[in-house]
Motif scaffolding. Structure first.
Motif, PDB file in Angstrom:
ATOM      1  N   HIS A 175       0.839  -1.190   0.000  1.00 20.85           N
ATOM      2  CA  HIS A 175       0.000   0.000   0.000  1.00 20.85           C
ATOM      3  C   HIS A 175       0.883   1.253   0.000  1.00 20.85           C
ATOM      4  CE1 HIS A 175      -3.893  -1.909   0.381  1.00 20.85           C
ATOM      5  NE2 HIS A 175      -3.355  -2.752   1.233  1.00 20.85           N
ATOM      6  N   PRO A 176       0.423   2.331  -0.635  1.00 22.05           N
ATOM      7  CA  PRO A 176       1.277   3.511  -0.802  1.00 22.05           C
ATOM      8  C   PRO A 176       1.791   4.109   0.492  1.00 22.05           C
ATOM      9  CG  PRO A 176      -0.615   3.631  -2.261  1.00 22.05           C
ATOM     10  CD  PRO A 176      -0.851   2.446  -1.365  1.00 22.05           C
ATOM     11  N   GLY A 177       0.937   4.202   1.534  1.00 24.13           N
ATOM     12  CA  GLY A 177       1.376   4.800   2.790  1.00 24.13           C
ATOM     13  C   GLY A 177       2.580   4.099   3.390  1.00 24.13           C
ATOM     14  N   PRO A 178       2.489   2.787   3.648  1.00 18.37           N
ATOM     15  CA  PRO A 178       3.658   2.078   4.169  1.00 18.37           C
ATOM     16  C   PRO A 178       4.871   2.157   3.243  1.00 18.37           C
ATOM     17  CG  PRO A 178       1.680   0.765   4.458  1.00 18.37           C
ATOM     18  CD  PRO A 178       1.283   1.945   3.630  1.00 18.37           C
ATOM     19  N   LEU A 179       4.647   2.119   1.940  1.00 18.83           N
ATOM     20  CA  LEU A 179       5.773   2.196   1.002  1.00 18.83           C
ATOM     21  C   LEU A 179       6.492   3.534   1.111  1.00 18.83           C
ATOM     22  CD1 LEU A 179       4.423   0.518  -2.255  1.00 18.83           C
ATOM     23  CD2 LEU A 179       6.179  -0.358  -0.722  1.00 18.83           C
TER      24      LEU A 179
END
Length: 533
Positions: A175-179
């Motif tokens: 997911h973009p946030g964790p990445l």
């Protein structure tokens, strides 16, 4: 994963500490006010906020532009490819009916008190490759139908489903946030993924079935009739779903309108393709994530002409294994790094296949067969689904890219080092600092992405003093903080409100409290792991 925080070789400003603090506060305040009060898109808000920060910090125009551009480029290069590949897997999973098959198989084999646990597990599983909003749109028709058929309170099975999706969205790559947090802090992706899954399991249990059982007594929600799948036959008789799939008629796979007027057309089936009202960015997008990806235009259906009788829902296990493949490959790489000596063939092989871009690319290629061709799509339709899954993520990439630029201006101006020095003097834990900063920005802006990027940029200098497990935990602490207390400035708040037919007060009691529980319990898990890793 490339590092997004290359410290400047030379100072780009001679501003003193007090001036840097004022610059950071004004820059962040500009972003918050533009998003929350000015209703300016987060992409533009972050650019303007970076300009305010740079001007107040006395950065030269050239240095400001160079810093912002470098942050944008490195962010897109490090995260953009992974977001795109993840969206492709999610598009195939949604369009083939694989997600519906997973839900129907699991829910069909459990009943009664086990249903909330089953819904939490299903949501967590399909939430691995899907964005939160897409998962909600896919799962809500099933949740409504199951509640109607079993007489189980809607909140009792709806809250676990939302918990499974939200936890995976905030804590687990790709997911973009964790990445973004992983890239900003130069954390090990595989290790962060493994630790994130460890934290996610108890968090989903507490925020899902446990909290759902409690809140169902105080929020007596009723399934909106217009959203019940049984009231919405699929147009044209044919469809992408297999016969009897409850989710098949849910044609309006858009993200819900951020207000009381849901804009339902076609007999109440359309849940709002466009964004009406005065909504601002919630977690990541202001438009649909993956709305019937097909012709390359969000909202356009896949061309089903002449194939209705041949279309079939993928098998349960092929769909599950396809979803889990990238995760397994990345976890194997993390295991290899911990257990195998460098330079051995096995270690090198795992390093290659477990690289995030390779793992997700493998997932896409496998999904083309298991969720595409095996589901009755011909080559043109598979290509159409893959291509149609990309335009809706443009908003994600723009917001993340601008956030990366904003963050890099913070770093190059010296704000990160200033905060790091202050934290050291105050003996404040980097984990607590990252969580608190993310909480503050999340509550103020309603954007988990802005909260993640800004908090990660501020605490990044502290990451250089931590070992690999602690850096991974720092990324997770920031992710937990970015989920804290979703309220009226978050599009996800309105999405849940309208889909579950709640009042604003009921949504705060259920959804807002749910997000707060996830944030606090997840952070508690981070602190506990910090004691043993």
């Amino acid at each position: 994963m490339p590092t997004l925080l290359a410290a400047p070789a030379e100072p780009v400003t001679n501003a003193g500490d007090a001036q840097l603090v004022v610059a950071a506060l004004l820059g962040i305040a500009a972003v918050v006010l533009l998003i929350a009060w000015g209703k300016v898109h987060p992409f533009l808000s972050l650019i303007l906020g970076a300009a305010v920060l740079g001007v107040v910090a006395a950065m030269s125009p050239d240095a400001m532009i160079e810093s912002f551009s470098a942050g944008v480029g490195s962010t897109v290069g490090g995260v953009g490819l992974l977001i795109a590949l993840g969206a492709m897997i999610g598009g195939l999973l949604a369009e083939s009916g694989g997600a519906d098959g997973i839900v129907n198989r699991v829910v069909g084999r459990v009943s009664g008190s086990a249903l909330p646990w089953a819904m939490a597990g299903v949501a967590a599983l399909i939430g691995l490759p899907l964005f939160f909003e897409v998962g909600v749109v896919l799962l809500v028709p099933i949740v409504l139908l199951v509640s109607l058929r079993t007489d189980v309170p809607l909140m009792k099975i709806g809250i676990p489903a939302l918990a499974g999706l939200s936890v995976l969205h905030g804590l687990v790559p790709p997911h973009p946030g964790p990445l973004v947090a992983i890239s900003s802090l130069d954390a090990d992706l595989g290790l962060t993924l493994g630790l994130g899954l460890i934290i996610a399991i108890p968090t989903v249990i507490i925020a899902g079935p446990v909290f759902g059982n409690i809140i169902a007594r105080y929020v007596p929600a009723t399934a909106p009739a217009a959203l019940l799948p049984t009231r919405q036959p699929a147009p044209g008789g044919g469809g992408r779903r297999g016969p009897g799939s409850p989710a098949a008629p849910a044609a309006g796979r858009g993200r819900e309108s951020a207000g009381p007027d849901t804009g339902r057309g076609r007999g109440g089936a359309d849940t709002g393709r466009g964004r009406g009202g005065d909504d601002v960015d919630g977690d990541l997008l202001t438009d649909d994530d993956l709305v019937n990806p097909g012709t390359g235009r969000p909202g356009a259906p896949v061309d089903d002409s002449g194939t209705e009788t041949a279309r079939r829902t993928p098998g349960f296990w092929p769909a599950v294994l396809t979803v889990l493949l990238p995760v397994v490959l990345m976890l194997l790489r993390a295991v290899g790094e911990l257990t195998m000596a460098e330079g051995t063939f096995a270690r090198q092989a795992l390093d290659v296949v477990g690289a995030p871009i390779v793992a997700l690319l493998a997932g896409v290629l496998v999904a083309m067969f298991t969720l595409g061709y095996q589901a009755g799509f011909h080559r043109g339709q598979v290509s159409s689904v893959l291509g149609g899954s990309l335009p809706p993520i443009a908003g994600i990439l723009l917001i993340v890219a601008a956030g990366g630029g904003f963050k890099q201006v913070l770093v190059d101006a010296g704000v990160g080092d200033l905060v790091a020095d202050a934290a050291k003097d105050a003996n404040l834990s980097p984990l607590l600092l990252g969580w608190l900063v993310a909480v503050g920005i999340r509550v103020a802006t309603g954007s988990a992405t802005v909260a993640t990027i800004t908090a990660a940029g501020i605490v990044a200098p502290l990451a250089a003093t931590l070992d690999r497990p602690e850096v991974a935990l720092l990324a997770l602490a920031v992710g937990c903080g970015s989920l804290f207390f979703s309220h009226v400035n978050d599009a996800g708040f309105w999405l849940v409100k309208e889909y579950f037919g709640l009042t604003v007060g009921q949504t705060i009691k259920s959804w807002s409290v749910l997000e707060t529980i996830i944030s606090v319990v997840g952070f508690a898990g981070v602190l506990l792991l910090d004691l043993v890793v």
